[in-house]
Design an enzyme around this catalytic site. Structure first.
Site, PDB file in Angstrom:
ATOM      1  N   GLU A 273       0.834  -1.206   0.000  1.00  0.00           N
ATOM      2  CA  GLU A 273       0.000   0.000   0.000  1.00  0.00           C
ATOM      3  C   GLU A 273       0.871   1.261   0.000  1.00  0.00           C
ATOM      4  OE1 GLU A 273      -3.174   1.943   3.195  1.00  0.00           O
ATOM      5  OE2 GLU A 273      -1.677   0.463   3.835  1.00  0.00           O
ATOM      6  N   LYS A 330      -9.310   1.861  -2.588  1.00  0.00           N
ATOM      7  CA  LYS A 330      -9.769   1.398  -1.283  1.00  0.00           C
ATOM      8  C   LYS A 330     -11.175   1.908  -1.009  1.00  0.00           C
ATOM      9  CE  LYS A 330      -8.193   0.996   3.515  1.00  0.00           C
ATOM     10  NZ  LYS A 330      -7.133   1.351   4.474  1.00  0.00           N
ATOM     11  N   CYS A 379      -5.014  -2.854   3.044  1.00  0.00           N
ATOM     12  CA  CYS A 379      -4.834  -2.764   4.501  1.00  0.00           C
ATOM     13  C   CYS A 379      -6.062  -3.234   5.265  1.00  0.00           C
ATOM     14  CB  CYS A 379      -4.417  -1.337   4.882  1.00  0.00           C
ATOM     15  SG  CYS A 379      -3.732  -1.228   6.560  1.00  0.00           S
TER      16      CYS A 379
END
Length: 516
Positions: A273, A330, A379
């Site tokens: 990330e 995300k 994440c």
């Protein structure tokens, strides 16, 4: 309450305070059940201690015991948040520690409220021991569901995660993380009923424990089939967080990143990330050309930010060397780190977090590569299987799950192992392999049974060259989760609480008629 608590708690006037600190200690032991220790049995024992302490308590004392347990559990399990606030946010260590304690206290209110409800309903319905065991499992399930969903949810180290190993892991493809949390609470309450002298409900309690063990041993476990193998190159740059956004070091870090990518030999190259800590549009075109050239024979998914000032920037993965072009943004953002809850801008600005208020991604499509379909998760997203279950079902279902993370904000102690444990639970729930590319760890390949097949040591730079076997097929959990969401668990918990109450009310008039 005094008649039902063990003798050692009723021998002095300080018994309530002793009970509270016993619950606090049980909560701390509960944390030790999770990774890296993987002591699944300790999770059940610690929760059994809470059930035993609260068994005969009034609603007020049950709430205090639940609060104490949650405070011990979540403050000891989330202590590493202090690192990001103090070391990188420059908040004085005492205030940072207080912030972690306040977060743990807030989350503990779910367990306090539901234990109070257990005590209140128990007082009204007068259920037998077996019903009380079921009611405890129901209130624990409700508390876990509330923590996972209210205000966007923060289910970090939910109790079921301790059971990525052990007998309850067999339930993962059937009932998922929260169903396992409920089963663990059921086993804990049954143990408490066995141990409490005033209850002595050994027959129903023993039956619960035996049935759980037998079912785990007999449940079918194979729901997916192989789709072949793919070679992957997983990067772990190990860039310290205090250097990641340092203007004087960015060029050197980008050069090291390019060298790692150019040395990769897999059919897919995956970076962590935000491995490029600036928006993609800000990069030198010559650097982008270099990455494209390195990715002609092996597609690259690069962690960076896409977007603009007007529409917002999205924490993303962008493909290189593949046609058509692919990007994933995300979707489930982290409170305070990626979006700012209303009224807390002052607090986040105080910590000076870069890219602290981001836009959200808009799709869940998988990335087709080397005969597989890879579903990225960035994440924190791998805590929410209910968010991406549609990605593992249907004609375009993902055959491989992938997480890219940067946990350098939080050090290396405990947090890396905890996050890996979440990926292991998703692998068990959906019977998909899981690959992880992280900045500092844990960079790892998991098979569809959540077993590690390759891993880089945390805290060192490197490139993990490994092979992953894709899988296709639907677990029972994936089927009902996509069809109904988490509603079956909500309804089951409410039903287990209401049935004894309804029976108790129905029995009251009958008892009155007999008395007359």
């Amino acid at each position: 309450m005094r008649k039902l608590l063990p003798n050692f708690l009723t021998s002095s006037k300080a018994a309530p305070r002793v009970a509270f600190f016993a619950a606090l200690l049980a909560g701390c032991l509960h944390t030790a059940a999770f990774a890296p220790l993987d002591a699944w049995w300790l999770q059940i024992l610690a929760l059994a201690g809470l059930a035993g302490l609260a068994w005969g308590a009034s609603p007020r004392w049950a709430a205090l015991l639940g609060f104490g347990f949650g405070l011990g559990w979540l403050s000891s399990g989330l202590w590493w948040l202090h690192i990001s606030m103090h070391q990188f946010g420059h908040i004085p260590w005492l205030l940072a520690a207080l912030a972690v304690l306040l977060l743990a206290a807030f989350l503990s209110c779910y367990y306090a409220a539901l234990l109070a409800l257990w005590a209140a309903l128990r007082g009204r319905a007068q259920p037998g021991p077996a019903q009380q065991v079921l009611m405890f499992a129901a209130i624990w399930l409700l508390a876990e569901l509330l923590r996972a969903t209210v205000f966007g949810g923060f289910p970090w180290i939910a109790s079921g995660y301790a059971h990525t190993v052990g007998p309850l892991a067999a339930w993962a493809p059937w009932v998922g993380i929260y169903g396992i949390s409920a089963l663990a609470a059921l086993a804990a309450a049954a143990l408490a009923a066995l141990a409490l002298p005033a209850v002595r409900a050994w027959r129903p309690a023993a039956a619960v424990l035996v049935l759980l063990a037998l079912a785990a041993a007999l449940l079918p476990q194979d729901f997916t089939r192989s789709t072949g193998f793919m070679k992957v190159s997983l990067l772990q740059p190990n860039v310290p967080q205090d250097q990641k956004f340092d203007r004087d070091r960015i060029d050197a870090n980008l050069e090291h990143l390019a060298q790692l990518i150019e040395s990769a030999r897999g059919q897919l190259v995956l970076t962590p990330e935000s491995v490029v800590p600036v928006p993609m549009a800000f990069l030198d075109p010559a650097y982008l050309t270099r990455l494209q050239a390195a990715s002609v024979d092996r597609p690259l998914l690069l962690g960076s930010f896409l977007g603009n000032e007007q529409d917002g920037f999205v924490n993303s993965l962008q493909s290189f060397g593949s046609l058509p072009s692919y990007s994933y943004g995300k979707r489930h953002l982290l409170p305070f780190g990626e979006f700012i809850p209303y009224g807390f801008h002052w607090f986040v600005r105080l910590m000076r977090i870069p890219m602290d208020d981001q836009a959200r991604g808009q799709h869940q499509r998988a990335f087709a590569v080397a005969g597989q379909r890879l579903r990225p998760l960035i994440c924190y997203e791998d805590l929410f299987g209910e968010d991406f279950v549609e990605s593992v079902r249907g004609p375009e279902a993902a055959t491989v799950l992938a997480n890219v993370s940067n946990l350098a904000w939080f050090g290396t102690a405990m947090v890396l192992d905890q996050h890996l444990q979440f990926s292991r639970m998703r692998a068990l729930e959906f019977q998909r392999p899981f690959i992880r590319s992280t900045n500092t760890g844990a960079t790892v390949v998991l098979d569809h049974r959540a077993e590690r097949t390759a891993q880089l040591p945390p805290g060192q730079a490197g490139l993990l060259e490994a092979e992953v076997e894709g899988r296709l097929g639907d677990t029972p959990y994936a089927r009902w989760l996509q069809a109904c969401g988490l509603w079956p668990l909500w309804l089951a918990a409410v039903a287990l609480l209401l049935i004894p109450v309804i029976r108790g009310r129905a029995g009251a008039p009958e008892a009155g008629r007999r008395a007359s």
